[in-house]
Design a protein around this motif. Structure first.
Motif, mmCIF file in Angstrom:
data_model
loop_
_atom_site.group_PDB
_atom_site.id
_atom_site.type_symbol
_atom_site.label_atom_id
_atom_site.label_comp_id
_atom_site.label_asym_id
_atom_site.label_seq_id
_atom_site.Cartn_x
_atom_site.Cartn_y
_atom_site.Cartn_z
ATOM 1 N N VAL A 184 31.989 57.503 65.405
ATOM 2 C CA VAL A 184 30.595 57.904 65.544
ATOM 3 C C VAL A 184 30.580 59.246 66.274
ATOM 4 O O VAL A 184 31.155 59.371 67.353
ATOM 5 N N GLU A 185 29.948 60.222 65.668
ATOM 6 C CA GLU A 185 29.850 61.552 66.271
ATOM 7 C C GLU A 185 28.454 61.734 66.853
ATOM 8 O O GLU A 185 27.457 61.487 66.180
ATOM 9 N N VAL A 186 28.400 62.181 68.099
ATOM 10 C CA VAL A 186 27.135 62.379 68.808
ATOM 11 C C VAL A 186 27.047 63.839 69.233
ATOM 12 O O VAL A 186 27.970 64.349 69.871
ATOM 13 N N ARG A 217 16.292 59.930 70.605
ATOM 14 C CA ARG A 217 15.699 60.399 71.857
ATOM 15 C C ARG A 217 15.952 59.285 72.869
ATOM 16 O O ARG A 217 15.540 58.146 72.677
ATOM 17 N N TRP A 218 16.665 59.623 73.949
ATOM 18 C CA TRP A 218 17.035 58.666 74.985
ATOM 19 C C TRP A 218 16.208 58.962 76.233
ATOM 20 O O TRP A 218 16.298 60.037 76.811
ATOM 21 N N LYS A 251 15.078 53.533 77.526
ATOM 22 C CA LYS A 251 14.584 53.308 76.166
ATOM 23 C C LYS A 251 15.221 54.304 75.204
ATOM 24 O O LYS A 251 15.397 55.472 75.518
ATOM 25 N N LEU A 252 15.513 53.816 73.998
ATOM 26 C CA LEU A 252 16.148 54.620 72.965
ATOM 27 C C LEU A 252 15.326 54.560 71.687
ATOM 28 O O LEU A 252 14.983 53.485 71.209
ATOM 29 N N LEU A 303 25.214 55.907 75.611
ATOM 30 C CA LEU A 303 24.326 56.759 76.397
ATOM 31 C C LEU A 303 24.174 56.256 77.831
ATOM 32 O O LEU A 303 24.159 57.050 78.775
ATOM 33 N N GLU A 304 24.062 54.948 78.004
ATOM 34 C CA GLU A 304 23.946 54.395 79.355
ATOM 35 C C GLU A 304 25.195 54.695 80.180
ATOM 36 O O GLU A 304 25.105 54.961 81.371
ATOM 37 N N ARG A 305 26.325 54.677 79.525
ATOM 38 C CA ARG A 305 27.587 54.913 80.239
ATOM 39 C C ARG A 305 27.800 56.385 80.588
ATOM 40 O O ARG A 305 28.321 56.710 81.647
ATOM 41 N N TYR A 306 27.392 57.297 79.698
ATOM 42 C CA TYR A 306 27.733 58.709 79.862
ATOM 43 C C TYR A 306 26.543 59.652 80.048
ATOM 44 O O TYR A 306 26.743 60.861 80.081
#
Length: 84
Positions: free
Chosen positions: A8-10, A36-37, A43-44, A63-66
């Motif tokens: 997965v690329e972000v 959108r985080w 919320k995501l 997202l929560e981790r990084y």
């Protein structure tokens, strides 16, 4: 025997610490989403809806981790333990 997996690329396209928001693009297999985080609220939002259920939970965990390490213009990766 190895488990199936997909990279997965972000890509982070914008962030606003005052609003508590990070925006970006996610690609996995032939799918592409925009997210959108809202990290202050946890919320995501992910669009389009096609395939959203495949990515929403793993992306949220990433997202929560990084979230505080992510930078605009940055490209990041994580693995899904499934084949898309």
């Amino acid at each position: 025997m190895s488990l199936p997996e997909t990279i997965v690329e972000v890509a982070i396209t914008s962030q606003c610490w005052q609003k508590g928001q990070i925006e970006g693009q996610v690609k996995a297999g032939s799918y592409e989403w925009y997210f959108r985080w809202y990290f202050l609220q946890g919320k995501l939002s992910v669009n389009p809806t096609l395939g959203r259920s495949l990515i929403q939970e793993p992306l949220s965990r990433f997202l929560e981790r990084y979230d505080y390490q992510l930078e605009v213009g940055g490209d990041y990766q994580f693995y899904l333990r499934t084949k898309l």
